[in-house]
Design an enzyme around this catalytic site. Structure first.
Site, PDB file in Angstrom:
ATOM      1  N   THR A  18       0.832  -1.204   0.000  1.00  0.00           N
ATOM      2  CA  THR A  18       0.000   0.000   0.000  1.00  0.00           C
ATOM      3  C   THR A  18       0.868   1.256   0.000  1.00  0.00           C
ATOM      4  O   THR A  18       2.089   1.190  -0.041  1.00  0.00           O
ATOM      5  CB  THR A  18      -0.901   0.032   1.252  1.00  0.00           C
ATOM      6  OG1 THR A  18      -0.078   0.054   2.428  1.00  0.00           O
ATOM      7  CG2 THR A  18      -1.815  -1.182   1.307  1.00  0.00           C
ATOM      8  N   GLY A  19       0.185   2.400   0.101  1.00  0.00           N
ATOM      9  CA  GLY A  19       0.877   3.675   0.122  1.00  0.00           C
ATOM     10  C   GLY A  19       1.155   4.206   1.507  1.00  0.00           C
ATOM     11  O   GLY A  19       1.583   5.358   1.649  1.00  0.00           O
ATOM     12  N   ASP A  20       0.896   3.397   2.546  1.00  0.00           N
ATOM     13  CA  ASP A  20       1.199   3.828   3.919  1.00  0.00           C
ATOM     14  C   ASP A  20       1.462   2.583   4.751  1.00  0.00           C
ATOM     15  O   ASP A  20       1.740   1.517   4.202  1.00  0.00           O
ATOM     16  CB  ASP A  20       0.048   4.674   4.479  1.00  0.00           C
ATOM     17  CG  ASP A  20       0.541   5.739   5.469  1.00  0.00           C
ATOM     18  OD1 ASP A  20       1.348   5.384   6.350  1.00  0.00           O
ATOM     19  OD2 ASP A  20       0.132   6.907   5.360  1.00  0.00           O
ATOM     20  N   ASP A  21       1.390   2.684   6.076  1.00  0.00           N
ATOM     21  CA  ASP A  21       1.749   1.571   6.946  1.00  0.00           C
ATOM     22  C   ASP A  21       0.970   0.301   6.589  1.00  0.00           C
ATOM     23  O   ASP A  21      -0.236   0.355   6.315  1.00  0.00           O
ATOM     24  CB  ASP A  21       1.479   1.925   8.404  1.00  0.00           C
ATOM     25  CG  ASP A  21       2.301   3.099   8.897  1.00  0.00           C
ATOM     26  OD1 ASP A  21       3.267   3.488   8.197  1.00  0.00           O
ATOM     27  OD2 ASP A  21       1.990   3.632   9.972  1.00  0.00           O
TER      28      ASP A  21
ATOM     29  N   THR B 112       6.027  -1.260   1.250  1.00  0.00           N
ATOM     30  CA  THR B 112       5.457   0.088   1.309  1.00  0.00           C
ATOM     31  C   THR B 112       6.588   1.105   1.467  1.00  0.00           C
ATOM     32  O   THR B 112       7.623   0.785   2.051  1.00  0.00           O
ATOM     33  CB  THR B 112       4.485   0.236   2.490  1.00  0.00           C
ATOM     34  OG1 THR B 112       4.033   1.597   2.569  1.00  0.00           O
ATOM     35  CG2 THR B 112       5.130  -0.121   3.806  1.00  0.00           C
TER      36      THR B 112
END
Length: 449
Positions: free
Chosen positions: A250-253, A284
């Site tokens: 994903t684009g975060d944690d 990520t």
């Protein structure tokens, strides 16, 4: 896109797969018995209510009528709602208790990109406002509030949030309220989410908040690495949660354990506790396994083990801030492989913003009893950064059996530490002096297994 992600997964992790096979681990431990899987008394299909899987027809009415019928079937056994192969476009909808949402192979539940009439819900009391903007927030695409005994499963069907329109509004700063999560369960119990693919969430992907007895297994979560704030799984002020055998990119944690934001989280006072994260793989630009940064209700008794992380910002990240308050304790992370990361380990007391100017800067978090052991990393630019707070140093930090290798031909950055007390055992590169004491309960008692 799914094919590209799976190719990346195998390229990143095939060199260490033998470390995490059943033969290496002995008997594979699971926590599926937290919520026993129940057989439903009735089976119904979305097509029985006029559902059309052509990718163009709006199926909001069909979902609403099917779930209404399940809600009124009585308490004996509940019902399974079958989603046949096809692409079912719909607006957001609410789940009900004693239901199974079952996605057949090739079934896709796809969010409409018409956002002007997306429903709003009240801010979570432990946040006091939307996470991104003051006021309410857009309801998650699939939503459950106060439900019990809900299963979302199938044969790797897909839930597609079509989040790019929301990401673009975030980038252009045209959002009026906080973006919707893909799947959010509030004040709910006995939840199973398994064998599904979640893609392109507008915001956080999977958000159980004020929940208990939640199992997430065999789930794939995908979003572009430049998609903003698309956390994978965020257990939030929830207890008895198990996340295992899943892949997240994903684009975060990837996984972030939370418990409320500043004075609102302190007042609500519901911690996250008894969280298990095991056999999770992912990639990520941000953090792999995280606690925080919203931890004002407290986080305790977290176990993360047998984790593979590739192409990371930070592998293991515990993060909080002045004004948060809250107690973070008894966090154990073990048996982790990290490849290609800016930092292997970060424990920090200066991360995250504030909901408003009403927070108390003297509300300092307490961080203690953190054990990180049996971690191997290659192409790790900096082994670790541990930065406590001057008036609330982090204590009982234990590092054991850790070996980070840098990038060939470059110099590794050394450990950096401040306002922290702890100990270490068999750590390379050698950590900072604050972590080399031989205090009672030192890491010699947690040596490599």
């Amino acid at each position: 896109m799914l094919h590209q992600f799976l190719v990346l997964f195998f390229l990143c992790f095939n060199v260490v797969a033998h470390l995490f096979t059943s033969s290496a681990l002995g008997e594979v431990i699971t926590c599926s018995n937290i919520v026993p899987l129940k057989n439903r008394r009735y089976n119904i299909s979305l097509t029985d209510f006029g559902g059309v899987g052509d990718g163009r027809t709006l199926n909001t009415k069909a979902f609403g009528e099917a779930i209404y019928q399940i809600q009124h079937m009585g308490r004996e056994g509940g019902a399974l709602l079958y989603i046949p192969p096809g692409v079912y476009l719909t607006e957001s909808f609410n789940l009900t208790s004693r239901m199974t949402l079952y996605l057949a192979p090739g079934a896709v539940i796809k969010a409409t990109q018409v956002t002007h009439n997306w429903p709003l819900v009240a801010p979570l009391p432990s946040y006091g406002r939307g996470r991104e903007l003051p006021g309410g927030r857009y309801m998650s695409f699939i939503h459950g509030d106060g439900v019990n005994d809900v299963v979302i499963t199938g044969e790797n069907g897909t839930i597609d949030g079509q989040g790019d329109i929301w990401w673009n509004m975030w980038r252009k700063r045209t959002l009026q309220f906080t973006r919707p999560s893909l799947l959010e369960l509030v004040n709910s119990t006995n939840i199973i989410i398994s064998n599904v693919i979640l893609i392109n969430s507008p915001f956080w992907n999977l958000h159980p908040v004020y929940c208990s007895n939640v199992v997430v297994r065999f789930v794939t979560i995908l979003a572009p690495h430049d998609s903003p704030n698309t956390d994978g799984i965020d257990p939030d002020s929830s207890s008895n949660v198990c996340i295992e055998d899943s892949y997240i990119s994903t684009g975060d944690d990837l996984v972030a354990v939370k418990s409320g934001w500043d004075e609102y989280g302190i007042a609500y006072g519901r911690p996250s506790s008894d969280i298990t994260i095991r056999r999770v793989n992912g990639t990520t630009p941000f953090s792999g396994i995280a606690v925080g940064s919203e931890t004002s209700g407290g986080v305790e008794n977290v176990l993360a083990e047998h984790i593979n992380l590739c192409n990371m910002g930070v592998g293991i990240h515990i993060k909080t801030d002045s004004g948060r308050g809250g107690l973070i304790k008894n966090i154990t992370v073990s048996d982790v492989y990290i490849e290609n990361a800016r930092k292997g380990i970060k424990i920090s007391g200066d991360v995250g913003g504030h909901p408003d100017d009403k927070f108390d800067p003297k509300a300092l978090p307490i961080v203690k009893d953190i054990t990180i052991k049996n971690v191997r990393g290659v192409k790790v630019l900096q082994a670790g950064l541990i930065q406590g707070l001057r008036n609330a140093p982090f204590t009982d930090i234990c590092l054991s059996g850790i070996n980070f290798l840098g990038v060939k031909g470059t110099t590794r950055s050394p450990w950096k530490c401040s306002d922290v007390f702890g100990s270490s055992h068999q750590v390379s590169p050698w950590p900072c002096s604050e972590l080399t004491s031989n205090q009672p309960g030192s890491c010699a008692n947690h040596s490599q297994v």
